[in-house]
Design an enzyme around this catalytic site. Structure first.
Site, PDB file in Angstrom:
ATOM      1  N   VAL A 157      -1.695   8.818  -6.750  1.00  0.00           N
ATOM      2  CA  VAL A 157      -1.409   8.684  -5.319  1.00  0.00           C
ATOM      3  C   VAL A 157      -1.026   7.215  -5.131  1.00  0.00           C
ATOM      4  CG1 VAL A 157      -2.336   8.753  -2.985  1.00  0.00           C
ATOM      5  CG2 VAL A 157      -2.975  10.531  -4.621  1.00  0.00           C
ATOM      6  N   PRO A 158       0.277   6.944  -4.922  1.00  0.00           N
ATOM      7  CA  PRO A 158       0.797   5.578  -5.115  1.00  0.00           C
ATOM      8  C   PRO A 158       0.485   4.618  -3.982  1.00  0.00           C
ATOM      9  CG  PRO A 158       2.539   7.045  -4.418  1.00  0.00           C
ATOM     10  CD  PRO A 158       1.312   7.896  -4.548  1.00  0.00           C
ATOM     11  N   CYS A 159      -0.775   4.212  -3.867  1.00  0.00           N
ATOM     12  CA  CYS A 159      -1.174   3.305  -2.790  1.00  0.00           C
ATOM     13  C   CYS A 159      -0.587   1.904  -2.997  1.00  0.00           C
ATOM     14  CB  CYS A 159      -2.698   3.240  -2.680  1.00  0.00           C
ATOM     15  SG  CYS A 159      -3.535   2.686  -4.158  1.00  0.00           S
ATOM     16  N   HIS A 160      -0.068   1.642  -4.207  1.00  0.00           N
ATOM     17  CA  HIS A 160       0.541   0.327  -4.449  1.00  0.00           C
ATOM     18  C   HIS A 160       1.859   0.164  -3.683  1.00  0.00           C
ATOM     19  CE1 HIS A 160       2.071   3.115  -7.571  1.00  0.00           C
ATOM     20  NE2 HIS A 160       3.217   2.484  -7.398  1.00  0.00           N
TER      21      HIS A 160
END
Lengths: 192, 161
Positions: A157-160
């Site tokens: 889950v690409p929170c970056h």
């Protein structure tokens, strides 16, 4: 006091237990030491940075409390997750299709994480405020930042991809270096 | 009820479980007993109502598994020309040990209850309350069994507990 019988030391090996309710592995990656865990039905429930044994214990206890205490180290159960992660970190793939389990996320956090996965693709960025709006929680950018900071499924889950509106990279569980590395990786691969 | 990840129990206690299994069931059955104990512990783990003394819980399961092997051996027993050669067959003859083999022979020759108590006390390092739980008896009886065993072994070491 030591007793003669306490010196008894047979040649023994650790028990061989089958994969149980939760299987995990800890491994090094270009962005840091990661702990990955799947449930019995193969969905990824944890992907977090675990810099040391202490961080590993904290992450494992969360899974034990939320899913099941039957947590065993079982690297083979994570083969698919590790393969996808390695391909992503090599820039060989843009999508990780592993099935995810959001058991470790609260209700608000689920809103934020599912909106992020659905709306912000590879090589893109958004801001905490925009993500709050997209998740139907306008004005909740701080709460969104906090929800992302506790993301139980980092990288998958690409929170970056979420950065401050005012510039800079903002915080990241894996540290600012890891966040910069990932954004740079996606920017380079996206223009190829 | 928050229980630690099961892997922590394995990492912390697998050597103790193996030692106890080998001491109670002997080198032939020791591995099986330890394996069985872990399988049973894993199955029962989420139902535990307390995370205090997980080591004692594991060693009690190990003891029970060793006794099950002992009993099933006895059930399978067949007539033999020389019964004396079979006596104490399933117990205590460690493959590799720093302990004097003569001492182990004397441990093996103890009455069952005394042998179990003294092994639980000194191989598993359990206190008398935990031994009493494992043997289904009282701490007082556990103390007596251990002290009788030590007397039989003619060990002059003092029991610290």
């Amino acid at each position: 006091m030591t007793h003669p019988l306490s010196a008894f030391a047979p040649a023994v090996t650790p028990p061989r237990l089958p994969a149980s309710d939760v299987s995990y592995v800890v491994e090094d990656s270009p962005v840091g030491r990661l702990l990955l865990a799947v449930t019995a039905d193969g969905a990824l429930v944890t992907s977090v940075y675990a810099a040391d044994a202490r961080a590993e214990d904290v992450a494992l206890q969360k899974v034990a409390d939320a899913v099941s205490p039957r947590v065993l180290r079982h690297p083979a159960a994570l083969d698919e997750a590790r393969r996808q992660l390695a391909a992503y970190l090599d820039g060989r793939t843009r999508t990780m299709t592993h099935r995810l389990d959001l058991s470790l996320a609260g209700a608000f956090q689920r809103d934020v994480l599912t909106t992020l996965v659905a709306g912000v693709g590879y090589g893109q960025r958004t801001t905490y405020g925009d993500l709050a709006e997209a998740a139907s929680h306008p004005g909740a950018s701080r709460a969104v930042g906090s929800a992302l900071g506790r993301n139980p499924l980092c990288l998958f889950v690409p929170c970056h991809r979420v950065v401050p509106a005012g510039g800079g990279l903002g915080g990241y569980a894996g540290g600012p270096g890891a966040k910069a590395y990932l954004l740079d990786l996606e920017a380079r691969a996206a223009t190829r | 009820m928050s229980l630690p990840p099961f892997q922590h129990l394995v990492d912390a206690h697998w050597r103790d479980v193996a030692r106890l299994a080998h001491a109670l069931a002997g080198p032939l059955d020791g591995d099986d007993v330890a394996q069985q104990a872990w399988t049973q512990a894993l199955a029962a783990y989420p139902g535990l109502t307390s995370s205090r003394n997980l080591r004692g819980w594991l060693l009690t399961i190990t003891h029970r598994c060793a006794m099950d092997v002992h009993r099933s051996r006895a059930r399978r027993a067949v007539p033999h020309d020389d019964p004396a050669s079979l006596s104490r067959a399933p117990t205590v003859a460690p493959v590799e040990t720093d302990v004097d083999p003569a001492l182990w022979a004397r441990v093996a020759a103890l009455p069952d209850r005394q042998r179990e108590a003294v092994v639980l006390r000194y191989v598993a390092d359990l206190d008398h309350r935990a031994i009493a739980t494992a043997l289904g008896t009282s701490p007082t009886m556990s103390r007596r069994l251990v002290s009788d065993a030590l007397a039989s072994l003619r060990l002059t070491l003092e029991d610290p507990s």
